[in-house]
Design an enzyme around this catalytic site. Structure first.
Site, PDB file in Angstrom:
ATOM      1  CG  HIS A   1       6.016 -13.018  -1.229  1.00 44.08           C
ATOM      2  ND1 HIS A   1       5.905 -11.731  -0.744  1.00 44.08           N
ATOM      3  CD2 HIS A   1       5.594 -13.835  -0.233  1.00 44.08           C
ATOM      4  CE1 HIS A   1       5.446 -11.775   0.497  1.00 44.08           C
ATOM      5  NE2 HIS A   1       5.250 -13.042   0.843  1.00 44.08           N
TER       6      HIS A   1
ATOM      7  CG  HIS B   1       7.695 -18.691   5.151  1.00 37.23           C
ATOM      8  ND1 HIS B   1       6.721 -18.415   6.071  1.00 37.23           N
ATOM      9  CD2 HIS B   1       7.190 -18.275   3.953  1.00 37.23           C
ATOM     10  CE1 HIS B   1       5.680 -17.850   5.455  1.00 37.23           C
ATOM     11  NE2 HIS B   1       5.948 -17.760   4.172  1.00 37.23           N
TER      12      HIS B   1
ATOM     13  CG  HIS C   1       4.656 -10.030   4.332  1.00 37.91           C
ATOM     14  ND1 HIS C   1       3.441  -9.858   3.712  1.00 37.91           N
ATOM     15  CD2 HIS C   1       5.006 -11.318   4.120  1.00 37.91           C
ATOM     16  CE1 HIS C   1       3.055 -10.996   3.161  1.00 37.91           C
ATOM     17  NE2 HIS C   1       3.995 -11.903   3.384  1.00 37.91           N
TER      18      HIS C   1
END
Ligand SMILES: [Zn+2]
Length: 279
Positions: A88, A161, A228
């Site tokens: 990303h 995350h 995603h």
């Protein structure tokens, strides 16, 4: 990174580099990423905003997509990021050079984006490749609003995350109809070998996840986007819209549903760690 299994040398999923024709999501919000990695363009007429630069090899396609929509890469004045992982943020340094844009990220993400590599506290450190450093990165705090012409994006730090993971929200208007768009960062509990989310030293990570779920549950959310796209069923919604269902992208419950499934993923991961199934 999305996939839980595998090792650092595993090939990236082909869908990450599968080309996707760019298109308008709603109002001033456009999709310029690949089929498997989102990159979002906000066009203000007074400077544009790009969120996420995907892989290093994604850059030519992102630039091509911006041009194919009739806009100029040079008009991108601000680049933002969800989280500092190679899939990303890997292309942001190159995109910054091409556009000359400012780059801004959360306080925890900014130093990693600036210097490159993988964050020291990143659960996936050792599992994933690092990124090229951007050089100069401004930091934004949780709840800050970043403006570009008439566009106002709000940063919501949704860690877990990664420590500095950031969800971005804004209003996207078509004539007088404005929708709340939420680009929700990844909330998957994925870690390098040996990292246990259940470990007592990671109570702060579990607390960050818990805050992130509550944040997502509280945000006004008409259109949910995710780095995603398949995580939010995006392509199914786009296909329904293309078939004539004009409101198919909208689902006010989507953000809360994402929080629920993320909470279940962390619970399952912790159960598996405690049962000795993840080491
Ligand atoms: Zn990631």
């Amino acid at each position: 990174m999305l996939l839980a299994a595998g090792n650092a040398s595993a090939a990236n999923p082909a869908v990450w580099t599968q080309d996707q024709a760019p298109f308008r999501i709603h109002g001033d919000t456009y999709y310029v990423g690949s089929r498997g990695l989102a990159s979002i363009l906000l066009v203000s007429g007074e400077g544009d905003v790009l969120i996420d630069g995907d892989l290093p090899e994604s850059v030519p396609k992102i630039v091509e997509h911006i041009r194919a929509l009739g806009f100029r890469a040079e008009d991108v004045k601000l680049i933002l990021n969800t989280h500092v992982h190679f899939d990303h943020a890997g292309g942001i340094a190159e995109l910054q050079r091409i556009t000359g844009a400012r780059v801004a990220a959360s306080e925890a993400s900014a130093p990693i984006l600036r210097d490159g590599g993988v964050g020291r506290d990143d659960p996936q450190r050792g599992l994933i490749p690092g990124i090229a450093g951007v050089g100069t990165v401004e930091s934004v705090r949780d709840g800050d609003t970043v403006r570009m012409g008439p566009i106002a994006l709000t940063a919501h730090v949704t860690g877990g995350h990664t420590p500095g993971g950031t969800t971005w929200s804004w209003k996207s208007c078509e004539k007088d109809r404005c929708l709340d768009v939420v680009y929700a960062d990844s909330l998957t509990p994925i870690a390098a070998r040996g990292y246990q989310f259940s470990d007592s030293t990671h109570a702060d990570v579990r607390a960050a996840f818990a805050r992130s779920y509550r944040t997502l549950e509280s945000l006004p959310c008409d259109i949910l986007l995710t780095p995603h796209p398949e995580v939010s069923g995006f392509w199914g919604r786009v296909a329904r819209r293309d078939q004539g269902d004009g409101g198919a992208l909208e689902d006010k419950a989507a953000c809360a549903q994402l929080a629920t499934s993320a909470r279940q993923q962390l619970d399952a991961r912790i159960d598996a760690e405690r049962a000795g199934r993840v080491r």
